[in-house]
Design an enzyme around this catalytic site. Sequence first.
Site, PDB file in Angstrom:
ATOM      1  N   CYS A  20      -7.518  39.847 -65.741  1.00  0.00           N
ATOM      2  CA  CYS A  20      -7.747  39.343 -67.089  1.00  0.00           C
ATOM      3  C   CYS A  20      -8.839  38.284 -67.068  1.00  0.00           C
ATOM      4  O   CYS A  20      -9.349  37.909 -66.002  1.00  0.00           O
ATOM      5  CB  CYS A  20      -6.464  38.774 -67.693  1.00  0.00           C
ATOM      6  SG  CYS A  20      -5.849  37.305 -66.833  1.00  0.00           S
ATOM      7  N   CYS A  48      -8.455  35.299 -64.793  1.00  0.00           N
ATOM      8  CA  CYS A  48      -8.857  35.534 -63.402  1.00  0.00           C
ATOM      9  C   CYS A  48     -10.354  35.302 -63.237  1.00  0.00           C
ATOM     10  O   CYS A  48     -10.797  34.730 -62.235  1.00  0.00           O
ATOM     11  CB  CYS A  48      -8.513  36.962 -62.991  1.00  0.00           C
ATOM     12  SG  CYS A  48      -6.761  37.376 -63.068  1.00  0.00           S
ATOM     13  N   ASP A 106     -49.448  44.455 -79.563  1.00  0.00           N
ATOM     14  CA  ASP A 106     -50.820  44.493 -79.085  1.00  0.00           C
ATOM     15  C   ASP A 106     -51.322  45.916 -79.325  1.00  0.00           C
ATOM     16  O   ASP A 106     -50.536  46.857 -79.279  1.00  0.00           O
ATOM     17  CB  ASP A 106     -50.861  44.143 -77.598  1.00  0.00           C
ATOM     18  CG  ASP A 106     -52.254  44.269 -77.023  1.00  0.00           C
ATOM     19  OD1 ASP A 106     -53.154  43.580 -77.523  1.00  0.00           O
ATOM     20  OD2 ASP A 106     -52.443  45.068 -76.083  1.00  0.00           O
ATOM     21  N   ASP A 123     -48.679  45.269 -72.744  1.00  0.00           N
ATOM     22  CA  ASP A 123     -48.695  46.113 -71.551  1.00  0.00           C
ATOM     23  C   ASP A 123     -48.101  45.425 -70.330  1.00  0.00           C
ATOM     24  O   ASP A 123     -48.055  46.008 -69.252  1.00  0.00           O
ATOM     25  CB  ASP A 123     -50.105  46.615 -71.243  1.00  0.00           C
ATOM     26  CG  ASP A 123     -51.069  45.491 -70.896  1.00  0.00           C
ATOM     27  OD1 ASP A 123     -50.615  44.352 -70.720  1.00  0.00           O
ATOM     28  OD2 ASP A 123     -52.278  45.761 -70.806  1.00  0.00           O
ATOM     29  N   ASP A 173     -51.015  40.690 -71.302  1.00  0.00           N
ATOM     30  CA  ASP A 173     -50.277  40.090 -72.422  1.00  0.00           C
ATOM     31  C   ASP A 173     -49.120  39.213 -71.948  1.00  0.00           C
ATOM     32  O   ASP A 173     -48.269  38.819 -72.754  1.00  0.00           O
ATOM     33  CB  ASP A 173     -49.720  41.198 -73.340  1.00  0.00           C
ATOM     34  CG  ASP A 173     -50.829  41.973 -74.030  1.00  0.00           C
ATOM     35  OD1 ASP A 173     -51.749  41.335 -74.551  1.00  0.00           O
ATOM     36  OD2 ASP A 173     -50.772  43.207 -74.015  1.00  0.00           O
TER      37      ASP A 173
END
Length: 757
Positions: A31, A34, A442, A648, A652
Amino acid sequence: MDTITATAVESSGGPRAEPETIDLAVHGMTCAACVSRVERALAAVPGVAAASVNLADRRARVDWRGAAPGLATLVAAVETAGYRAGPAPRDAAEEAAAERAAAAAARRDLWLVGIAAALTLPLVLHMLAPLLGALGHVEARLPVWAQMALATPVQFWIGARFYRAAWPALKAGVGNMDLLVVLGTSAAYGLSAYNVVLGGPGADLYFEAAAVVITLVLLGRTLEDRARRGTTAAIRALMALRPDSAWVERGASVLELPLALVRPGDVVRVKPGERIPVDGVVVEGASQADESLITGESLPVDKAVGDHVVGGAINGDGLLRVRVAAVGRDSTLARIIALVQGAQASKAPIQRLVDRISAAFVPAVVGLALLTFAVWWLVGGDPAAALLNAVSVLVVACPCALGLATPTAIMVGTGLAARHGILIKDAEALERASHVSAVVFDKTGTLTEGRPALTGVWPAPGVAEDELIALAASAQAGSEHPLARAVLDRAAAQGLALRPVTNFRRLPGRGLGADIGDAGGPRRLLLGSAALMREHGIDIAAFDARAAAEADSGRTAIWVAEAGDRARLLGLLVAGDALKQNAAAAVARLKALGIETVLMTGDTARAAAVAARALGVDRVLAEVLPEAKAAEVARLKAAGGIVAMVGDGVNDAPALAAADIGIAMGGGSDVAMETAAVTLMRGDPLLVADAVTLSRRTGRKIRENLFWAFVYNLVALPLAAAGLLSPMIAGAAMAFSSVSVVTNSLLLRRWRAGETG
């Protein structure tokens, strides 16, 4: 970052400046409580910079800065916290072995569920008797000693796992789901055993409640584990793509070698129908490659000499000789797997809040159970009813659903994205992408093909066309800029010889300058925009109208001139870059999603306007210098909303980093994967909309899961405290709450590329 093995960790010297990543498989977690406990145990180890634990895949990811030993220290910390740990599977073979072990454990658990059900069924027959006509008039309740004999193995043999998991938590003074089950069932069994020994044949017994709860909880865990393994199907499919060996040329021989022995520079042979074992370049042969499970591209891609191939793709009907460029963890597939695993191991911001709530959940439930017992006993005067209602409170509570709500959805979502060629760096990026309000594109290489070609050559009087192209190509030799490639490709096609270049100068946003070797001495050449020509006093009136007409058609003018003593215009080159086939459709899909679209380019305003009209974007930012792109993105962010930048992944990079979400359309390049929050493995702009829709769908699943998990507990706990739920019904509800959350996450797999919601 690479995942490291025990050997790598323990052979290292002193503390590291940069953290290494260690992945652990953690066993025994049930759970969210834990998860919090294991995270605290790992974070307390000297040398740990950060630790994140995922309940859905039972793994821990640790950023380790300390000296050796690393792995052994971390495993010891997890075991001290009451759980078992070891290195996480690192390759397909280890993953397959782990999957076989998990499947064997699941089969064993299913047998135990069957045995538990067979032992429990006689205990509940008296409840079913009124529903069965044949038994309606007979006493179906078993003798007290028979009931105890049936319930004892269920409680202490089949239920032993709950005691084993609860005891370390109890020693540490923390709670978990197993502790709630143990407290509830032990109370019911213990009171029943006491009454059998001291109360005689007519005593009140609750053996069936304890046995039914253990049986149903175990059944729920078994179903949950089965469903949970479905959330890791995508990563297992990626791991299965890696072949174990390759046919490697060694002199005149071709040997089948394990991939661990293959090195960059080797030449491997790939037979028709085989998986390509490495990243590399085709040096001989022609074929097609099915890269669908890597890039999401459904159609095979033609491969010929000089083409790049990706390890894991399936070769078509041709024999290929491939020179190895990358293998092992340096390969594209390995980096994809590492990214997906990293995303699945990370936590969304909302999960951190859930973890804090879950840490206090079990103590709060124990307190509510004690309060329920006290109120029913003191006010109602019925200790038996008080005990049953307290047991119901303990077993109906479910922090499991809270702990699984977010990670299961993230695992399914990121895995599904990877299979469609979308790599999401972490859960935070996934969450932010679902709230994107504006996307900045772009232009070159993102919405256009990125392969412009010369469409017009106009030499000045006295200049030959071949000379103009040769001079322009010489000045740009070695450049990877798309416009430079267009000029160089034309020069190569016409067989023109390039001349030596010195004093090369890049002029950002305007063009370039270079000295070109010539029989009469070096010639100072300028290539670029009209603004560059005007800066140097070059008269461009002769071709001004032609350049304007080309710009109106969306093409780019490249002015070529000589500078210095012989300053004059040499001519005009025009290049055109076609829009990608799906570019306009991608913009339309984003607008349908309510997202503003922005085109940002260094092109002239007229050329940008032509592209914008064809694409249908909302706004255009033209004549933006490369260094100004990040500032433009920052301005858009300042206006409000969540801004995504699509580029790209190389030139950029600053703008990608400045955006709320950087989306790199880089074909899986190193820079793209490291810079952007989202990497698109193929250059299809439609993937941008797919990334947004899948992120939104995943976010919706997380919200649905958390809603039902919280509502379940908010409704179930008061009902149990009020005495309106028997322990058996409470156990059934608890057992299936986490199953429902995982199943809801798995429904995300019905998402398909191209959906708009």
